[in-house]
Design a protein around this motif. Structure first.
Motif, PDB file in Angstrom:
ATOM      1  N   GLN A 137       0.835  -1.205   0.000  1.00  0.00           N
ATOM      2  CA  GLN A 137       0.000   0.000   0.000  1.00  0.00           C
ATOM      3  C   GLN A 137       0.872   1.259   0.000  1.00  0.00           C
ATOM      4  O   GLN A 137       0.604   2.214  -0.741  1.00  0.00           O
ATOM      5  CB  GLN A 137      -0.913   0.012   1.234  1.00  0.00           C
ATOM      6  N   ARG A 156      -8.556   7.640  -5.515  1.00  0.00           N
ATOM      7  CA  ARG A 156      -7.992   6.446  -4.875  1.00  0.00           C
ATOM      8  C   ARG A 156      -8.130   6.530  -3.361  1.00  0.00           C
ATOM      9  O   ARG A 156      -8.566   5.575  -2.710  1.00  0.00           O
ATOM     10  CB  ARG A 156      -6.518   6.307  -5.247  1.00  0.00           C
ATOM     11  N   TRP A 157      -7.781   7.680  -2.808  1.00  0.00           N
ATOM     12  CA  TRP A 157      -7.802   7.824  -1.359  1.00  0.00           C
ATOM     13  C   TRP A 157      -9.225   7.743  -0.826  1.00  0.00           C
ATOM     14  O   TRP A 157      -9.477   7.102   0.201  1.00  0.00           O
ATOM     15  CB  TRP A 157      -7.144   9.151  -0.976  1.00  0.00           C
ATOM     16  N   MET A 160     -10.337   4.159  -0.767  1.00  0.00           N
ATOM     17  CA  MET A 160      -9.735   3.435   0.346  1.00  0.00           C
ATOM     18  C   MET A 160     -10.427   3.784   1.661  1.00  0.00           C
ATOM     19  O   MET A 160     -10.651   2.913   2.512  1.00  0.00           O
ATOM     20  CB  MET A 160      -8.239   3.736   0.411  1.00  0.00           C
ATOM     21  N   CYS A 161     -10.785   5.050   1.839  1.00  0.00           N
ATOM     22  CA  CYS A 161     -11.548   5.454   3.025  1.00  0.00           C
ATOM     23  C   CYS A 161     -12.909   4.780   3.039  1.00  0.00           C
ATOM     24  O   CYS A 161     -13.365   4.282   4.082  1.00  0.00           O
ATOM     25  CB  CYS A 161     -11.721   6.970   3.040  1.00  0.00           C
ATOM     26  N   ASP A 163     -13.782   1.993   1.650  1.00  0.00           N
ATOM     27  CA  ASP A 163     -13.605   0.574   1.955  1.00  0.00           C
ATOM     28  C   ASP A 163     -13.621   0.319   3.458  1.00  0.00           C
ATOM     29  O   ASP A 163     -14.164  -0.680   3.934  1.00  0.00           O
ATOM     30  CB  ASP A 163     -12.263   0.066   1.409  1.00  0.00           C
ATOM     31  N   ARG A 164     -12.982   1.213   4.189  1.00  0.00           N
ATOM     32  CA  ARG A 164     -12.734   0.985   5.610  1.00  0.00           C
ATOM     33  C   ARG A 164     -13.789   1.591   6.532  1.00  0.00           C
ATOM     34  O   ARG A 164     -13.993   1.102   7.635  1.00  0.00           O
ATOM     35  CB  ARG A 164     -11.348   1.528   5.971  1.00  0.00           C
ATOM     36  N   TYR A 224      -5.905   2.726  -8.188  1.00  0.00           N
ATOM     37  CA  TYR A 224      -6.546   1.946  -7.136  1.00  0.00           C
ATOM     38  C   TYR A 224      -6.574   0.476  -7.520  1.00  0.00           C
ATOM     39  O   TYR A 224      -6.792   0.131  -8.679  1.00  0.00           O
ATOM     40  CB  TYR A 224      -7.984   2.444  -6.939  1.00  0.00           C
ATOM     41  N   GLU A 228      -5.302  -3.799  -2.750  1.00  0.00           N
ATOM     42  CA  GLU A 228      -6.532  -4.521  -2.440  1.00  0.00           C
ATOM     43  C   GLU A 228      -6.467  -5.958  -2.967  1.00  0.00           C
ATOM     44  O   GLU A 228      -6.853  -6.913  -2.277  1.00  0.00           O
ATOM     45  CB  GLU A 228      -7.726  -3.773  -3.032  1.00  0.00           C
ATOM     46  N   TYR A 231      -3.974  -7.954  -0.855  1.00  0.00           N
ATOM     47  CA  TYR A 231      -4.560  -8.379   0.422  1.00  0.00           C
ATOM     48  C   TYR A 231      -5.303  -9.703   0.244  1.00  0.00           C
ATOM     49  O   TYR A 231      -5.144 -10.633   1.030  1.00  0.00           O
ATOM     50  CB  TYR A 231      -5.506  -7.294   0.930  1.00  0.00           C
ATOM     51  N   SER A 239     -10.819  -8.245   0.541  1.00  0.00           N
ATOM     52  CA  SER A 239     -10.353  -7.043   1.214  1.00  0.00           C
ATOM     53  C   SER A 239     -11.498  -6.208   1.721  1.00  0.00           C
ATOM     54  O   SER A 239     -11.304  -5.243   2.438  1.00  0.00           O
ATOM     55  CB  SER A 239      -9.508  -6.196   0.258  1.00  0.00           C
ATOM     56  N   GLN A 240     -12.733  -6.540   1.371  1.00  0.00           N
ATOM     57  CA  GLN A 240     -13.910  -5.826   1.894  1.00  0.00           C
ATOM     58  C   GLN A 240     -14.832  -6.840   2.565  1.00  0.00           C
ATOM     59  O   GLN A 240     -14.919  -7.994   2.151  1.00  0.00           O
ATOM     60  CB  GLN A 240     -14.656  -5.093   0.783  1.00  0.00           C
TER      61      GLN A 240
END
Length: 241
Positions: A137, A156-157, A160-161, A163-164, A224, A228, A231, A239-240
């Motif tokens: 990452q 991309r960022w 990623m936010c 996703d989490r 992106y 992922e 992972y 990853s999700q």
């Protein structure tokens, strides 16, 4: 109390897929914690006291110079953990780890964590695989910072936010995005306007609402997806959630 922490109900993916034996090894020292935005979990150059495994929300790992210039190096959510230095036998890091999106986590004191991984090779190996994915990452972030546009990097960022965080409404300000991306605030404002005009998101005072993830994916393009996919390959689970 740890007696009420059932592995089947744990939302942190690293813990959820542990063998029953490894989970029992770490369970007696796990404590549920809640964190608010801006709380500092690890200070540069100071011993790591606690390892946190998020169940929701997001932490940022921020690289800093000695005079305070900083930019985000990586993010941690329900897929991961803080305290990676401990896995490598190191007790501190020059980086800052801070809560980016309010979070619930399962936490364990550093000494108890060291004992758990020293007494369980399979547990240590499992967590080291996550550490490997985290390095991917960070490497991908370096590539994006040097080769991709601000709009692509921001997309991309935000992905990623998303996703989490497990929510559409993200408490992210222009100033915060500026620090995290390492660009001027004016550049962030312009990039957000582009994404909003494309229908990907809606900005508001103190936050951003994701409107259409597929548009963010299209704009992010190759920026992106590599960490992922890694992972899933390395840890053997999506990853999700």
């Amino acid at each position: 109390m740890t007696a009420f922490i059932l592995q089947s109900s744990v939302r942190n993916r690293l813990l959820r897929v542990l063998s029953a034996g490894d989970f029992e090894r770490i369970l007696p020292n796990l404590v549920r914690c809640s964190f608010e935005q801006g709380e500092v979990l690890e200070k540069p150059g100071e011993p790591i006291t606690t390892v946190c495994l998020p169940e929701s929300g997001m932490f940022s790992v921020v690289a800093r110079t000695v005079v305070g210039t900083q930019a985000e190096a990586g993010i941690i959510g329900p897929e991961g953990m803080t305290g990676l230095a401990l896995l490598h036998g190191v007790d501190r890091s020059p980086n800052l780890t801070v809560v980016q999106i309010p979070c619930r986590a399962l936490c364990i004191e550093a000494d108890a964590f060291r004992q758990a991984i020293s007494g369980g090779r399979s547990l240590h190996d499992h967590l080291l695989r996550y550490a490997q994915v985290f390095t991917i990452q960070v490497a991908q972030g370096s590539l994006c910072n040097s080769r991709f546009t601000i709009e692509e990097r921001l997309s991309r960022w935000l992905l990623m936010c998303h996703d989490r965080a497990d929510r559409e409404d993200l408490p992210l300000t222009h100033e915060l995005l500026s620090v995290m991306l390492g660009v001027r605030r004016a550049g962030v404002t312009t990039a957000l306007r582009v994404l909003e005009n494309a229908g990907a998101l809606k900005t508001r005072r103190g936050g951003i609402s994701i409107r259409d993830r597929s548009i963010l994916l299209e704009i992010a393009g190759e920026a992106y997806g590599v960490p992922e996919a890694e992972y899933e390959r390395v840890l053997g689970l999506p990853s999700q959630a």
